[in-house]
Scaffold this motif. Structure first.
Motif, PDB file in Angstrom:
ATOM      1  N   GLU A  70      35.109  54.137  39.580  1.00 37.00           N
ATOM      2  CA  GLU A  70      34.084  54.263  38.422  1.00 37.00           C
ATOM      3  C   GLU A  70      34.579  54.596  37.117  1.00 37.00           C
ATOM      4  OE1 GLU A  70      31.688  57.741  39.572  1.00 37.00           O
ATOM      5  OE2 GLU A  70      30.751  56.641  41.443  1.00 37.00           O
ATOM      6  N   GLU A  71      33.984  54.151  36.386  1.00 35.96           N
ATOM      7  CA  GLU A  71      34.434  54.327  34.653  1.00 35.96           C
ATOM      8  C   GLU A  71      33.381  55.434  34.157  1.00 35.96           C
ATOM      9  OE1 GLU A  71      34.614  52.197  30.318  1.00 35.96           O
ATOM     10  OE2 GLU A  71      34.369  50.911  32.103  1.00 35.96           O
ATOM     11  N   TRP A  72      33.915  56.675  34.010  1.00 34.46           N
ATOM     12  CA  TRP A  72      32.980  57.874  33.640  1.00 34.46           C
ATOM     13  C   TRP A  72      33.206  58.096  32.131  1.00 34.46           C
ATOM     14  CZ3 TRP A  72      35.097  63.012  32.848  1.00 34.46           C
ATOM     15  CH2 TRP A  72      36.474  62.920  33.081  1.00 34.46           C
ATOM     16  N   LYS A  73      34.009  57.824  31.653  1.00 31.85           N
ATOM     17  CA  LYS A  73      34.315  58.292  30.054  1.00 31.85           C
ATOM     18  C   LYS A  73      34.918  56.945  29.574  1.00 31.85           C
ATOM     19  CE  LYS A  73      34.503  63.059  29.903  1.00 31.85           C
ATOM     20  NZ  LYS A  73      35.424  64.174  29.528  1.00 31.85           N
ATOM     21  N   LYS A  74      34.908  56.628  28.173  1.00 33.84           N
ATOM     22  CA  LYS A  74      35.649  55.607  27.570  1.00 33.84           C
ATOM     23  C   LYS A  74      37.050  55.587  27.913  1.00 33.84           C
ATOM     24  CE  LYS A  74      36.113  53.329  22.892  1.00 33.84           C
ATOM     25  NZ  LYS A  74      35.833  53.404  21.608  1.00 33.84           N
ATOM     26  N   ASP A  75      37.607  54.439  28.381  1.00 35.70           N
ATOM     27  CA  ASP A  75      38.884  54.318  28.780  1.00 35.70           C
ATOM     28  C   ASP A  75      39.425  55.354  29.717  1.00 35.70           C
ATOM     29  OD1 ASP A  75      39.428  52.540  26.753  1.00 35.70           O
ATOM     30  OD2 ASP A  75      39.735  53.895  25.136  1.00 35.70           O
ATOM     31  N   ARG A  76      38.561  55.871  30.515  1.00 33.10           N
ATOM     32  CA  ARG A  76      38.982  56.646  31.577  1.00 33.10           C
ATOM     33  C   ARG A  76      38.200  56.221  33.056  1.00 33.10           C
ATOM     34  NH1 ARG A  76      39.740  62.849  30.221  1.00 33.10           N
ATOM     35  NH2 ARG A  76      40.530  62.932  32.316  1.00 33.10           N
ATOM     36  N   GLU A  77      38.737  56.364  33.963  1.00 38.05           N
ATOM     37  CA  GLU A  77      38.348  56.215  35.475  1.00 38.05           C
ATOM     38  C   GLU A  77      38.431  57.148  36.391  1.00 38.05           C
ATOM     39  OE1 GLU A  77      38.426  51.127  35.765  1.00 38.05           O
ATOM     40  OE2 GLU A  77      40.462  52.059  35.657  1.00 38.05           O
ATOM     41  N   ARG A  78      37.750  56.995  37.323  1.00 40.66           N
ATOM     42  CA  ARG A  78      38.009  58.198  38.446  1.00 40.66           C
ATOM     43  C   ARG A  78      37.501  57.320  39.855  1.00 40.66           C
ATOM     44  NH1 ARG A  78      32.704  61.830  37.065  1.00 40.66           N
ATOM     45  NH2 ARG A  78      31.070  60.457  37.852  1.00 40.66           N
ATOM     46  N   ILE A  79      38.260  57.837  40.713  1.00 41.73           N
ATOM     47  CA  ILE A  79      38.093  57.360  42.298  1.00 41.73           C
ATOM     48  C   ILE A  79      37.143  58.564  42.982  1.00 41.73           C
ATOM     49  CG2 ILE A  79      39.171  56.940  44.381  1.00 41.73           C
ATOM     50  CD1 ILE A  79      41.817  56.273  42.480  1.00 41.73           C
ATOM     51  N   VAL A  80      36.186  57.899  43.484  1.00 43.82           N
ATOM     52  CA  VAL A  80      35.042  58.861  44.296  1.00 43.82           C
ATOM     53  C   VAL A  80      35.201  58.261  45.611  1.00 43.82           C
ATOM     54  CG1 VAL A  80      32.845  59.582  44.555  1.00 43.82           C
ATOM     55  CG2 VAL A  80      34.008  58.867  42.084  1.00 43.82           C
ATOM     56  N   ILE A  81      35.678  59.240  46.501  1.00 49.71           N
ATOM     57  CA  ILE A  81      35.834  59.221  47.731  1.00 49.71           C
ATOM     58  C   ILE A  81      34.392  59.786  48.651  1.00 49.71           C
ATOM     59  CG2 ILE A  81      37.251  59.753  50.040  1.00 49.71           C
ATOM     60  CD1 ILE A  81      39.339  60.380  47.930  1.00 49.71           C
ATOM     61  N   THR A  82      33.931  59.131  49.466  1.00 52.01           N
ATOM     62  CA  THR A  82      32.571  59.130  50.040  1.00 52.01           C
ATOM     63  C   THR A  82      32.408  59.242  51.301  1.00 52.01           C
ATOM     64  OG1 THR A  82      31.940  56.874  49.717  1.00 52.01           O
ATOM     65  CG2 THR A  82      31.282  58.465  48.097  1.00 52.01           C
ATOM     66  N   GLU A  83      33.597  58.718  51.902  1.00 51.73           N
ATOM     67  CA  GLU A  83      33.502  58.632  53.491  1.00 51.73           C
ATOM     68  C   GLU A  83      34.978  58.861  53.904  1.00 51.73           C
ATOM     69  OE1 GLU A  83      31.742  54.952  55.151  1.00 51.73           O
ATOM     70  OE2 GLU A  83      29.717  55.614  54.451  1.00 51.73           O
ATOM     71  N   LEU A  84      35.188  59.484  55.051  1.00 50.00           N
ATOM     72  CA  LEU A  84      36.571  59.986  55.523  1.00 50.00           C
ATOM     73  C   LEU A  84      36.917  59.238  56.701  1.00 50.00           C
ATOM     74  CD1 LEU A  84      37.254  63.468  54.256  1.00 50.00           C
ATOM     75  CD2 LEU A  84      37.720  61.425  53.097  1.00 50.00           C
TER      76      LEU A  84
END
Length: 846
Positions: free
Chosen positions: A257-271
């Motif tokens: 996901e892009e959550w801030k300008k020029d910054r991204e994050r990886i969101v883990i929803t299932e293991l």
């Protein structure tokens, strides 16, 4: 010592047996091992339960702790189970009860727990005095009809009570909920599956006892874990279902996901299944702190009761792909080793998917048979009583008078038996009847009940006398279970994108791929073969062995995905660059490591999957004249071992394949020189396992040679090439549209000079052709080199073949592809070898 007392050394030791210590140790260890294997660690294939699971559920059944009752203290359930059926530690029983209630451990939990039953973070459950439990509704289906003599019972550990050897199990619980355990010298690890898929596969096996693992996998796509996630690749699934063993890679579900300008994050929803979330987050943090994962600014576990949510925030300017790959490599993937080991008749056995379902169906057949016998006996006993009551009602005055004049009940029973030939049970029931039962309304109710009981007797008798009726009951009950409890699949199956193929390093180029009868295969750049004039001998394209011959040559791009259809009706998927590139004079390499072809299986048609669009079909023709259409969607995600493309009758072969759009005309050509053209819509779309419909009415000793798809306004010509190297071009407009399954029209004269037809192609004037002989000679020529003539002609020579050789395969190179492949347009043509000329003939239209 007194003389009256015998010397102990002289006494014969009758109670002592001399044995070898190694023999005693071996036998004692074997006895212990079998005790652990059969009595503790392995599930029974019939109900999918180990003894401790079975005893907990049966104890709850005997306690009345059903899904409709209130929850009971877990300590009470553990105590009853331990005291009556399972003489082991209470902690072991409680741990099992806890797992049966965990929705992240069981795909369909068998226990409905109330309280703290642990978490995915590895947190332990609360003490049994703090938690409560009852049976889940689906667990009651495992115990359904257990009181109707459906299964065998044995004495419990102290001979006070009886416990079931196995549960009736109304659904295949071994596959649905899986199992794991470590015995002595062996272990089991069976993944959970989707209930609806497993039931569909069971019904398929009942309807088709000869169903293969591939057929069953049409329903069971793969394991379905309670925690969701993704299974990477299908090969391991197929191996596990085919052999009972396999290593399945399970990958976490996540998104960037892009959550801030020029910054991204990886969101883990299932293991992955059985992953410890807290430990995973801890290890990711350790790798970040040690510099093994760079570019991470924050790591948070935002999970709640609604689901998993672990957030990995990346620094500004960090390469999120690098972070993602590091997480995948070390933390987000887990291997599930499938070992489908279960007890069959008390013996451990590794089972395939088919064998597992066969054992379950055999169990249900026995359960339904025994239940029907029990119900029939009950119904016959009730009918017997009702017959006596009806007789008593018909003779009410005399019966009442007889009973009133009797000294006691015993005398009344004897008098009734003597007067009306009642049995002891009937007379006992009549003596105990109330006078209110003699009213007309009561009489009508007795008659109605008697009719219902007779209908039930008839139904049960038919079940016991007919195997099909019995299997029909099993299927109906399975469908009811599916309707009640089935849900959507949670685990997705994705293609393996993690393997490095260096595809970007492989140049995109047009190549020829050559396959031989003995499964040798290679690819060669098209530019190695300059276009020649019509009738040339060509140059060597493959050095085949004396007992081998070329069967197929086709053009492809190195980056294309190809569907390879075989004469036996199977289809394989292949990436062109996976085929080794070799020189013209090379024989090629064995295809055994590329395509898992069966003996006698040859590639007869190739389809480029890049050609697939929406609402397009794979249209196939067989040697016996059948034709079928199947949607392109049915050919996605093909295993390396291939899948069925068409169900061929004995002796038939798949000959040719075309991609069609539903609005085209189909042209079928035969080896004897006949063709038929009909509208594609005359062939309805059908599944991969279908045989197809009749396309052309073949004359005796004739067979289909090829299939062409065309548009009415395309202006193309039909190119026909025969085995002896002759061919011709005729405008497709000369082949009128007919109805399917006619004899067709004469296309080309075959006979001794031409030989039978080898191939037909729809070509444009500026296309090119590549033709290859069985001995490996290859010719590349322009279509416009071949004269355009009418139907029913002899044609001209298009490839000069030597004695004992023959044209094996023909492929069309569209003009655009030919232009891209040609580095130099100044090629030299071979000397043209003319035939006797073009011979016109006025043959009759059949």
């Amino acid at each position: 010592m007194s003389s009256d007392v015998p010397d102990p050394t002289d006494v014969e030791a009758r109670a002592v047996e001399n044995v070898r210590i190694e023999d005693e140790m071996e036998q004692s260890y074997i006895d212990y091992a079998m005790s652990v294997i059969a009595g503790r660690a392995l599930p029974d294939v019939r109900d999918g339960l180990k003894p401790v699971h079975r005893r907990i559920l049966y104890a709850m059944h005997e306690m009345g702790v059903s899904s409709g009752s209130s929850h009971r203290k877990s300590s009470s359930i553990v105590g009853e189970t331990m005291g009556d059926y399972h003489p082991h530690g209470d902690s072991a029983i409680y741990d099992t009860l806890v797992r049966l209630a965990q929705d992240f451990s069981m795909r369909y939990p068998l226990v409905d727990g109330q309280g703290n039953f642990g978490s995915m973070d590895g947190d332990p459950a609360a003490a049994p005095r703090y938690t409560e439990a009852r049976m889940a509704p689906v667990a009651e289906e495992l115990l359904e009809d257990i009181d109707k003599d459906t299964v065998d019972f044995s004495a419990n550990y102290d001979d006070r009570l009886q416990e079931p050897d196995v549960l009736p199990a109304a659904f295949p619980n071994l596959l649905v909920n899986g199992s794991s355990g470590i015995a002595v010298g062996m272990s089991t690890n069976i993944p959970p599956h989707n209930l609806g898929e497993v039931i569909d596969a069971t019904i398929e096996l009942i309807d088709n006892p000869d169903a293969t693992v591939e057929d069953l996998m049409e329903h069971v796509k793969g394991p379905d874990f309670p925690t969701g996630a993704n299974i990477v690749g299908r090969d391991a699934i197929y191996s596990a279902y085919k052999t009972g063993r396999g290593r399945v890679r399970v990958r976490a579900e996540f998104e960037v996901e892009e959550w801030k300008k020029d910054r991204e994050r990886i969101v883990i929803t299932e293991l992955p299944y059985q992953a410890n979330k807290a430990r995973m987050v801890e290890r990711i943090a350790e790798d970040v702190n040690e510099g093994l994962i760079e570019g991470v600014s924050d790591l948070r576990d935002e999970s709640d009761r609604d689901g998993v949510r672990v957030v990995v925030e990346c620094k500004r300017g960090a390469n999120v792909e690098v972070v993602k790959n590091r997480l995948l490599e070390n933390h987000l993937e887990k291997t599930f080793g499938v070992i489908n080991l279960a007890l069959v008749d008390g013996q451990p056995q590794v089972l395939s998917l088919r064998e597992t379902l066969e054992e379950y169906v055999a169990h249900r057949r026995e359960v339904v048979r025994r239940r029907s016998e029990y119900d029939l006996e009950e119904a016959e006993d009730r009918a017997h009583i009702l017959e006596g009551r009806l007789t008593a009602v018909e003779n009410a005055d005399d019966v009442v008078e007889l009973i009133r004049n009797s000294e006691d009940r015993s005398a009344a029973r004897e008098a009734l038996q003597e007067a009306y030939d009642f049995s002891e049970a009937q007379s006992e029931h009549i003596v105990r009847m109330q006078l209110g039962s003699l009213t007309s309304m009561e009489t009508a109710e007795i008659e109605d009940e008697y009719e219902e009981v007779q209908a039930e007797i008839e139904r049960l008798t038919s079940i016991l006398e007919s195997e099909q009726e019995l299997l029909g009951v099993i299927k109906d009950e399975l469908r009811e279970i599916k309707d009640e409890y089935a849900d959507d699949r949670r685990t997705s199956i994705v293609e393996d994108q993690g393997t490095v193929t260096h595809e970007d390093l492989i140049p995109e180029e047009e190549v020829f791929v050559v396959m031989t009868e003995d499964d040798y295969v290679k690819r060669m750049p098209i530019e190695n073969f300059d276009p020649q004039g019509r009738g040339g001998k060509g140059i060597i394209g493959a050095d085949v062995k004396d007992d081998d011959r070329v069967t197929t040559v086709f053009r492809a791009n190195t980056h294309d995905y190809l569907l390879c259809f075989t004469n036996q009706g199977k289809v394989y998927q292949l990436k062109t660059y996976e085929i080794p590139e070799m020189g013209r004079t090379a024989r090629g390499k064995s295809a055994v490591n590329i395509l898992d072809l069966d003996p006698g299986e040859d590639i007869t048609a190739i389809v480029d999957t890049d050609a697939f669009g929406e609402d397009e079909y794979v249209t196939m023709a067989t040697r016996h004249g059948y034709v079928k259409r199947t949607t392109g969607d049915d050919f996605e995600n093909i295993r390396t071992t291939g899948i069925i493309a068409a169900d061929l009758e004995e002796g038939d072969e798949l000959v040719d394949v075309e991609v069609t759009d539903g609005s085209q005309d189909l042209v079928i050509a035969t080896e004897g020189g006949m063709t038929i053209r009909f509208d594609e819509s005359e062939v309805r779309s059908m599944g991969r396992n279908a045989r197809g419909v009749n396309g052309i009415k073949l004359q005796e000793d004739d067979a289909v040679a090829g299939l062409v798809a065309t548009d009415e306004e395309d202006g193309q010509a039909l190119l026909t090439v025969t085995r002896n190297g002759y061919g011709k071009r005729t405008r497709l407009s000369e082949y009128r549209t007919q109805s399917r399954y006619g004899k067709g029209l004469i296309d080309i004269k075959t006979g001794e000079r031409n030989g039978p037809v080898t191939a037909v192609k729809a070509v444009d004037d500026d296309d090119q052709l590549v033709m290859m002989s069985e001995r490996g000679q290859i010719v590349r020529t322009r279509v416009d080199e071949i004269s355009e003539v009418g139907r029913n002609t002899m044609g001209v020579i298009v490839m000069a073949v030597e004695d004992g050789d023959a044209v094996a395969s023909v492929d069309d190179i569209p003009a655009a592809a030919a232009a891209d492949a040609e580095a130099d347009d100044g090629d030299e043509a071979n000397d043209e070898v003319e035939a006797d000329g073009e011979v016109e003939a006025d043959g009759d239209e059949n």
